[in-house]
Design a protein around this motif. Sequence first.
Motif, PDB file in Angstrom:
ATOM      1  N   SER A 156       0.724  -1.112   0.007  1.00  0.00           N
ATOM      2  CA  SER A 156       0.110  -0.003  -0.015  1.00  0.00           C
ATOM      3  C   SER A 156       0.921   1.088  -0.005  1.00  0.00           C
ATOM      4  O   SER A 156       0.647   2.165  -0.629  1.00  0.00           O
ATOM      5  CB  SER A 156      -0.937   0.058   1.257  1.00  0.00           C
ATOM      6  OG  SER A 156      -1.514  -1.147   1.145  1.00  0.00           O
ATOM      7  N   LEU A 157       1.837   1.330   0.738  1.00  0.00           N
ATOM      8  CA  LEU A 157       2.887   2.281   0.817  1.00  0.00           C
ATOM      9  C   LEU A 157       3.431   2.669  -0.368  1.00  0.00           C
ATOM     10  O   LEU A 157       3.509   3.766  -0.935  1.00  0.00           O
ATOM     11  CB  LEU A 157       4.098   2.009   1.898  1.00  0.00           C
ATOM     12  CG  LEU A 157       5.045   3.214   2.134  1.00  0.00           C
ATOM     13  CD1 LEU A 157       4.343   4.520   2.774  1.00  0.00           C
ATOM     14  CD2 LEU A 157       6.245   2.545   2.787  1.00  0.00           C
ATOM     15  N   ILE A 158       3.647   1.658  -1.554  1.00  0.00           N
ATOM     16  CA  ILE A 158       4.395   1.973  -2.820  1.00  0.00           C
ATOM     17  C   ILE A 158       3.037   2.319  -3.402  1.00  0.00           C
ATOM     18  O   ILE A 158       3.577   3.455  -4.355  1.00  0.00           O
ATOM     19  CB  ILE A 158       4.739   0.355  -3.496  1.00  0.00           C
ATOM     20  CG1 ILE A 158       6.113  -0.052  -2.650  1.00  0.00           C
ATOM     21  CG2 ILE A 158       5.080   0.541  -4.687  1.00  0.00           C
ATOM     22  CD1 ILE A 158       6.259  -1.444  -2.605  1.00  0.00           C
ATOM     23  N   ILE A 159       2.062   1.758  -3.401  1.00  0.00           N
ATOM     24  CA  ILE A 159       1.024   2.280  -4.282  1.00  0.00           C
ATOM     25  C   ILE A 159       0.565   3.630  -4.154  1.00  0.00           C
ATOM     26  O   ILE A 159       0.247   4.559  -5.083  1.00  0.00           O
ATOM     27  CB  ILE A 159      -0.346   1.155  -4.548  1.00  0.00           C
ATOM     28  CG1 ILE A 159       0.348  -0.156  -4.989  1.00  0.00           C
ATOM     29  CG2 ILE A 159      -1.465   1.656  -5.137  1.00  0.00           C
ATOM     30  CD1 ILE A 159      -0.659  -1.089  -5.063  1.00  0.00           C
ATOM     31  N   PHE A 160       0.147   3.936  -2.910  1.00  0.00           N
ATOM     32  CA  PHE A 160      -0.613   5.200  -2.552  1.00  0.00           C
ATOM     33  C   PHE A 160       0.429   6.228  -2.155  1.00  0.00           C
ATOM     34  O   PHE A 160      -0.092   7.559  -2.214  1.00  0.00           O
ATOM     35  CB  PHE A 160      -1.680   4.753  -1.210  1.00  0.00           C
ATOM     36  CG  PHE A 160      -2.339   3.907  -1.592  1.00  0.00           C
ATOM     37  CD1 PHE A 160      -3.344   4.099  -2.563  1.00  0.00           C
ATOM     38  CD2 PHE A 160      -2.531   2.648  -0.855  1.00  0.00           C
ATOM     39  CE1 PHE A 160      -4.472   3.433  -2.998  1.00  0.00           C
ATOM     40  CE2 PHE A 160      -3.789   1.773  -1.246  1.00  0.00           C
ATOM     41  CZ  PHE A 160      -4.599   2.018  -2.112  1.00  0.00           C
ATOM     42  N   GLU A 161       1.653   6.053  -1.932  1.00  0.00           N
ATOM     43  CA  GLU A 161       2.503   7.281  -1.320  1.00  0.00           C
ATOM     44  C   GLU A 161       3.725   7.288  -2.095  1.00  0.00           C
ATOM     45  O   GLU A 161       4.069   8.366  -2.577  1.00  0.00           O
ATOM     46  CB  GLU A 161       2.715   6.974   0.209  1.00  0.00           C
ATOM     47  CG  GLU A 161       1.641   7.237   1.066  1.00  0.00           C
ATOM     48  CD  GLU A 161       1.930   7.624   2.584  1.00  0.00           C
ATOM     49  OE1 GLU A 161       3.425   7.329   2.757  1.00  0.00           O
ATOM     50  OE2 GLU A 161       1.396   7.619   3.266  1.00  0.00           O
ATOM     51  N   ILE A 162       4.621   6.375  -1.913  1.00  0.00           N
ATOM     52  CA  ILE A 162       5.893   6.489  -2.515  1.00  0.00           C
ATOM     53  C   ILE A 162       6.019   6.780  -4.183  1.00  0.00           C
ATOM     54  O   ILE A 162       6.573   7.635  -4.665  1.00  0.00           O
ATOM     55  CB  ILE A 162       7.068   5.234  -2.161  1.00  0.00           C
ATOM     56  CG1 ILE A 162       6.954   5.288  -0.709  1.00  0.00           C
ATOM     57  CG2 ILE A 162       8.473   5.566  -2.663  1.00  0.00           C
ATOM     58  CD1 ILE A 162       8.021   4.219  -0.202  1.00  0.00           C
ATOM     59  N   ILE A 175      15.063  10.622  -6.699  1.00  0.00           N
ATOM     60  CA  ILE A 175      15.863   9.423  -7.224  1.00  0.00           C
ATOM     61  C   ILE A 175      15.925   8.749  -5.955  1.00  0.00           C
ATOM     62  O   ILE A 175      15.726   7.302  -6.045  1.00  0.00           O
ATOM     63  CB  ILE A 175      17.399   9.993  -7.334  1.00  0.00           C
ATOM     64  CG1 ILE A 175      17.385  10.743  -8.725  1.00  0.00           C
ATOM     65  CG2 ILE A 175      18.232   8.763  -7.171  1.00  0.00           C
ATOM     66  CD1 ILE A 175      18.733  11.366  -9.089  1.00  0.00           C
ATOM     67  N   LEU A 176      16.087   9.215  -4.716  1.00  0.00           N
ATOM     68  CA  LEU A 176      16.149   8.383  -3.620  1.00  0.00           C
ATOM     69  C   LEU A 176      14.680   7.372  -3.151  1.00  0.00           C
ATOM     70  O   LEU A 176      14.750   6.711  -2.997  1.00  0.00           O
ATOM     71  CB  LEU A 176      16.377   9.191  -2.083  1.00  0.00           C
ATOM     72  CG  LEU A 176      17.804   9.640  -2.173  1.00  0.00           C
ATOM     73  CD1 LEU A 176      17.663  10.774  -0.859  1.00  0.00           C
ATOM     74  CD2 LEU A 176      18.707   8.582  -1.922  1.00  0.00           C
ATOM     75  N   LEU A 177      13.392   8.189  -3.629  1.00  0.00           N
ATOM     76  CA  LEU A 177      12.218   7.585  -3.719  1.00  0.00           C
ATOM     77  C   LEU A 177      12.220   6.363  -4.585  1.00  0.00           C
ATOM     78  O   LEU A 177      11.721   5.238  -4.352  1.00  0.00           O
ATOM     79  CB  LEU A 177      11.161   8.608  -3.728  1.00  0.00           C
ATOM     80  CG  LEU A 177      11.042   9.455  -2.623  1.00  0.00           C
ATOM     81  CD1 LEU A 177       9.939  10.658  -3.014  1.00  0.00           C
ATOM     82  CD2 LEU A 177      10.166   8.862  -1.350  1.00  0.00           C
ATOM     83  N   GLY A 178      12.935   6.590  -5.631  1.00  0.00           N
ATOM     84  CA  GLY A 178      12.498   5.838  -6.718  1.00  0.00           C
ATOM     85  C   GLY A 178      13.437   4.452  -6.483  1.00  0.00           C
ATOM     86  O   GLY A 178      12.991   3.184  -6.637  1.00  0.00           O
ATOM     87  N   ILE A 179      14.590   4.577  -5.985  1.00  0.00           N
ATOM     88  CA  ILE A 179      15.328   3.676  -5.352  1.00  0.00           C
ATOM     89  C   ILE A 179      14.773   2.726  -4.066  1.00  0.00           C
ATOM     90  O   ILE A 179      14.747   1.603  -4.133  1.00  0.00           O
ATOM     91  CB  ILE A 179      16.660   4.004  -4.754  1.00  0.00           C
ATOM     92  CG1 ILE A 179      17.543   4.537  -6.017  1.00  0.00           C
ATOM     93  CG2 ILE A 179      17.530   2.733  -4.227  1.00  0.00           C
ATOM     94  CD1 ILE A 179      18.978   5.044  -5.794  1.00  0.00           C
ATOM     95  N   THR A 180      14.000   3.493  -3.300  1.00  0.00           N
ATOM     96  CA  THR A 180      13.359   3.026  -2.363  1.00  0.00           C
ATOM     97  C   THR A 180      12.164   1.925  -2.670  1.00  0.00           C
ATOM     98  O   THR A 180      11.866   1.092  -2.145  1.00  0.00           O
ATOM     99  CB  THR A 180      12.769   4.320  -1.384  1.00  0.00           C
ATOM    100  OG1 THR A 180      13.864   4.982  -0.930  1.00  0.00           O
ATOM    101  CG2 THR A 180      11.980   3.374  -0.113  1.00  0.00           C
ATOM    102  N   ILE A 181      11.629   2.378  -3.895  1.00  0.00           N
ATOM    103  CA  ILE A 181      10.418   1.638  -4.415  1.00  0.00           C
ATOM    104  C   ILE A 181      10.968   0.200  -4.730  1.00  0.00           C
ATOM    105  O   ILE A 181      10.463  -0.727  -4.462  1.00  0.00           O
ATOM    106  CB  ILE A 181       9.714   2.452  -5.698  1.00  0.00           C
ATOM    107  CG1 ILE A 181       9.190   3.448  -5.373  1.00  0.00           C
ATOM    108  CG2 ILE A 181       8.894   1.372  -6.500  1.00  0.00           C
ATOM    109  CD1 ILE A 181       8.645   4.396  -6.414  1.00  0.00           C
ATOM    110  N   GLY A 182      12.030   0.333  -5.378  1.00  0.00           N
ATOM    111  CA  GLY A 182      12.658  -1.100  -5.645  1.00  0.00           C
ATOM    112  C   GLY A 182      13.028  -1.917  -4.684  1.00  0.00           C
ATOM    113  O   GLY A 182      12.842  -3.112  -4.674  1.00  0.00           O
ATOM    114  N   MET A 183      13.531  -1.198  -3.319  1.00  0.00           N
ATOM    115  CA  MET A 183      13.722  -2.067  -2.463  1.00  0.00           C
ATOM    116  C   MET A 183      12.626  -2.660  -1.707  1.00  0.00           C
ATOM    117  O   MET A 183      12.655  -3.854  -1.227  1.00  0.00           O
ATOM    118  CB  MET A 183      14.728  -0.922  -1.244  1.00  0.00           C
ATOM    119  CG  MET A 183      16.158  -0.435  -1.625  1.00  0.00           C
ATOM    120  SD  MET A 183      16.748   0.158  -0.350  1.00  0.00           S
ATOM    121  CE  MET A 183      18.360   0.348  -0.809  1.00  0.00           C
TER     122      MET A 183
END
Length: 261
Positions: A46-52, A210-218
């Motif tokens: 949910s965090l990925i979809i709705f926020e990050i 960029i940091l948020l994008g990397i966090t998505i992958g993690m």
Amino acid sequence: MNLVALILTILVGLFIFIGSLFGIYFKDNNKFTDFSISMAFGVIISLIIFEILPESYEILNEQVGLFRCIVLIIVLSLIGIVILKILDLFVPHHEHESHHHHKHNNEKCHNEHLYHIAIVSSVAIIIHNIIEGASLYLVSLNNITSGLLLCIGIGLHNLPMGLVISRTLINSNYSNKRILNISLLISLSTFLGGVIMLIFGSVNELVEGILLGITIGMLVYISIFELLHQIYHMKNKNIAKIGISTGVILLIISVVLEHII
């Protein structure tokens, strides 16, 4: 005002520590471990979809344009996945044993897998919380009430993270004291984000995206390749369903609170 904003970044991080306390002192170990893992899965997805993902898209689209934004998010997400995959090389072997091995070895392997989840989750959570701590600090400087609401919202989805970290480390035979020390260090990552804002004043939006994008992958790596793998092997699927649903509900509540600003 700076002091109050920093205090809020500490408070929001302490939700992870509080979650760890719940994980340590809850008596039904196996059921609670399964529940916390399932809840963390629900929160992370949910965090990925709705926020990050929306936040990363909004920032990068504004900085580099639509097409480059989409490509960049995909590339950054793959980088995040690769980073945690490389981390796999430095943690205990965590694949399930084949059927001809002894039950003891199976249990040991299962516990090592949980330990692995705790490590990779901690890495992603720290990066994510540094960014959230920076955002919370800036919001609190402008409006303390808004900062308090944001603190509650972020804290709600930090709580199950503390649960899963403590439960997985317990199953890896860590002492309660060591678990609490690790959880406390992770909790302080939001405070670090606030301190960075205090020192530098602001962070380049492109760097944040960029940091948020990397966090998505993690987080994709953790949810799909780690937590979902554990959920698939759970005997009680009802606990898994309840845990996932609880995680999704917690995140939705946090999103609602964050937007009451």
